[in-house]
Design a protein around this motif. Structure first.
Motif, PDB file in Angstrom:
ATOM      1  N   UNK A   1       0.823  -1.208   0.000  1.00  0.00           N
ATOM      2  CA  UNK A   1       0.000   0.000   0.000  1.00  0.00           C
ATOM      3  C   UNK A   1       0.859   1.260   0.000  1.00  0.00           C
ATOM      4  N   UNK A   2       1.913   1.232   0.779  1.00  0.00           N
ATOM      5  CA  UNK A   2       2.777   2.403   0.911  1.00  0.00           C
ATOM      6  C   UNK A   2       3.318   2.826  -0.448  1.00  0.00           C
ATOM      7  N   UNK A   3       3.666   1.853  -1.273  1.00  0.00           N
ATOM      8  CA  UNK A   3       4.180   2.147  -2.610  1.00  0.00           C
ATOM      9  C   UNK A   3       3.058   2.531  -3.565  1.00  0.00           C
ATOM     10  N   UNK A   4       1.984   1.736  -3.574  1.00  0.00           N
ATOM     11  CA  UNK A   4       0.892   1.987  -4.523  1.00  0.00           C
ATOM     12  C   UNK A   4       0.278   3.359  -4.306  1.00  0.00           C
TER      13      UNK A   4
ATOM     14  N   UNK B   1      -6.830 -11.433  -7.969  1.00  0.00           N
ATOM     15  CA  UNK B   1      -6.258 -10.324  -8.724  1.00  0.00           C
ATOM     16  C   UNK B   1      -6.173  -9.024  -7.936  1.00  0.00           C
ATOM     17  N   UNK B   2      -6.358  -9.071  -6.605  1.00  0.00           N
ATOM     18  CA  UNK B   2      -5.995  -7.930  -5.785  1.00  0.00           C
ATOM     19  C   UNK B   2      -4.464  -7.813  -5.775  1.00  0.00           C
ATOM     20  N   UNK B   3      -3.921  -6.622  -5.513  1.00  0.00           N
ATOM     21  CA  UNK B   3      -2.465  -6.507  -5.418  1.00  0.00           C
ATOM     22  C   UNK B   3      -1.897  -7.515  -4.421  1.00  0.00           C
ATOM     23  N   UNK B   4      -0.905  -8.289  -4.866  1.00  0.00           N
ATOM     24  CA  UNK B   4      -0.305  -9.306  -4.009  1.00  0.00           C
ATOM     25  C   UNK B   4      -1.000 -10.644  -4.051  1.00  0.00           C
ATOM     26  N   UNK B   5      -2.080 -10.767  -4.801  1.00  0.00           N
ATOM     27  CA  UNK B   5      -2.788 -12.037  -4.891  1.00  0.00           C
ATOM     28  C   UNK B   5      -2.051 -13.043  -5.750  1.00  0.00           C
TER      29      UNK B   5
ATOM     30  N   UNK C   1      -2.394 -17.485   2.359  1.00  0.00           N
ATOM     31  CA  UNK C   1      -2.276 -16.458   1.325  1.00  0.00           C
ATOM     32  C   UNK C   1      -2.895 -16.880   0.010  1.00  0.00           C
ATOM     33  N   UNK C   2      -3.056 -15.925  -0.871  1.00  0.00           N
ATOM     34  CA  UNK C   2      -3.613 -16.170  -2.198  1.00  0.00           C
ATOM     35  C   UNK C   2      -4.563 -15.076  -2.580  1.00  0.00           C
ATOM     36  N   UNK C   3      -5.600 -14.876  -1.764  1.00  0.00           N
ATOM     37  CA  UNK C   3      -6.500 -13.737  -1.966  1.00  0.00           C
ATOM     38  C   UNK C   3      -5.756 -12.452  -1.626  1.00  0.00           C
ATOM     39  N   UNK C   4      -5.042 -12.446  -0.519  1.00  0.00           N
ATOM     40  CA  UNK C   4      -4.115 -11.373  -0.174  1.00  0.00           C
ATOM     41  C   UNK C   4      -2.825 -12.003   0.319  1.00  0.00           C
ATOM     42  N   UNK C   5      -1.798 -11.164   0.486  1.00  0.00           N
ATOM     43  CA  UNK C   5      -0.528 -11.633   1.019  1.00  0.00           C
ATOM     44  C   UNK C   5      -0.616 -12.008   2.491  1.00  0.00           C
TER      45      UNK C   5
END
Length: 426
Positions: A245-248, A316-320, A284-288
């Motif tokens: 999140x910090x980067x995005x 397909x969320x970021x990190x998924x 993990x998978x849906x999120x990190x």
């Protein structure tokens, strides 16, 4: 077809054909409840056809599909709601009428209008064997965690209160705030409903547990901590999500150590709810950062596995990652086959009632994304499915709520342009 009359409010029947719906109307029925899942046998009319036939006959119609040995309290409550919404006498059907009658009598017992000891005799008086209902009641009365679900229809999310019946100690899992996309306003109606339930049952909250940092709705964990004083917790890998999140979001002030929660759980960690011991599975998978909480015979699997007719969660969320999700699902399915699995969302395929509970055995047998599929097949299926879905809604303001007090940067802050997206465009 002549249904079997139970009382002036409800009758039950076997599978009707299209002509029977007009006969139901002539017999004075106002509504049909279909308790039979689609595809049980060749030639079965199915939900869509029955809905059309009911409308043509002037009958209201509800779809509450169940398998006889997999009935949950959500199914019973769904059946009760369908009856309550009917404007007159109801005919409820399945293949033979047994499941429909089972749903009815279980609701009567739960509401205190019938004794469990009378169920078998009551069924026999109508020509039905309700041994399955008796077994359901015996199992429900056995020592195990008590789970109360709260369904939030705007986001189709499910929140839980899981309780040790012996001590009345409980945990709240995945609470959400109400959210109006048009105004950007939040509310606490759902959270307050859980608090009212807890107060009414004279329970004590020991934990407020998030399974993952939700990007698609607001967490109510902080609000509930203020009301109850109970500690909050999430998986330790939330710091990986925070760094993302910090980067995005070009958010240099965001703390990425998970310090916004009182405890960060690692894989295998344990915690107590009264006399119950829960343990944590990294999923993990849906999120990190996703974790599963296993408490007694109940596993809270969040957005990893949905009910068997709904499949699995998007990746397909970021990190998924579809590959990571596959391995998380296999770990969950390694639990005993009678383990109750409680999902984080239900999107009601086919217009059926909301459902959120299944079992390991039911998932292995009937989940179209899992049953008979290997890792490569699952990854291909999940990635193809994700490409057909609307783009994920990452509610930027939800991130502020989830990390409690964080501030998104202004459009030109830190020498980088930051696009503020209005809430009604998310």
């Amino acid at each position: 077809m002549m249904p079997v009359r139970v009382n002036e409010r409800i009758s039950v029947a076997g599978q009707p054909d299209s002509a029977d719906f007009a006969d139901f109307a002539k017999q004075g029925f106002a509504a049909v409840i279909n308790a039979r899942p689609d595809g049980e046998e060749p030639g079965q009319p199915g939900n869509a056809a029955e809905k059309i036939s009911a409308a043509a006959a002037g009958l209201s119609y509800s779809f509450v599909p169940v398998n006889g040995n997999e009935i949950t309290e959500a199914d019973i409550r769904g059946f009760q709601s369908a009856m309550a919404e009917a404007k007159g006498p109801v005919v409820a059907h399945c293949k033979s009428g047994t499941r429909a009658l089972t749903l009815y009598v279980l609701g009567e017992v739960l509401e205190g209008r019938m004794k469990a000891a009378d169920v078998q005799t009551f069924g026999e008086s109508l020509g039905f064997d309700l041994a399955g209902a008796r077994r359901w009641l015996e199992k429900a009365a056995s020592p195990r965690p008590q789970v109360k679900a709260f369904f939030e229809p705007r986001t189709c999310s499910v929140q839980y209160v899981v309780t040790d019946p012996a001590t009345k100690r409980c945990a709240i899992i995945d609470p959400v705030l109400d959210f109006d996309e048009m105004s950007g306003a939040t509310g606490t109606m759902n959270a307050d409903a859980m608090l009212a339930y807890i107060e009414g049952e004279r329970m004590t909250v020991e934990w407020i547990l998030d399974t993952h940092p939700h990007a698609d709705h607001f967490s109510a964990a902080h609000y509930l901590k203020e009301k109850t004083g109970a500690p909050t917790a999430i998986g330790v890998h939330v710091n990986d999500v925070q760094r993302l999140w910090k980067e995005i979001y070009n958010w240099p002030t965001l703390a990425t150590d998970g310090s916004q929660w009182d405890r960060l759980f690692a894989d295998g960690d344990t915690f107590e709810i009264g006399d119950l011991t829960g343990h944590v599975m990294f999923s993990p998978g849906h999120t990190l950062a996703s974790v599963t909480y296993v408490i007694g015979d109940a596993a809270f699997v969040h957005d990893t596995i949905f009910t068997p007719d709904s499949g699995t969660a998007r990746t397909d969320f970021p990190g998924g990652s579809a590959t990571a999700l596959w391995h998380s699902i296999q770990a969950i399915l390694s639990l005993p086959e009678e383990t109750r699995l409680f999902s984080g969302h239900d999107y009601q395929p086919g217009g059926r009632h909301p459902r959120w509970e299944s079992t390991v055995a039911a998932q292995e047998r009937a989940n179209a994304h899992i049953a008979g599929i290997d890792e490569a097949g699952f990854v291909a299926l999940r990635q193809a499915r994700d490409r057909t879905l609307p783009k994920p809604k990452l509610m930027l303001h939800a991130l502020q709520v989830n990390i409690r007090g964080g501030r998104l940067p202004e459009p030109e802050e830190n020498g980088r342009r930051y696009l503020k997206i209005p809430l009604d465009a998310l």
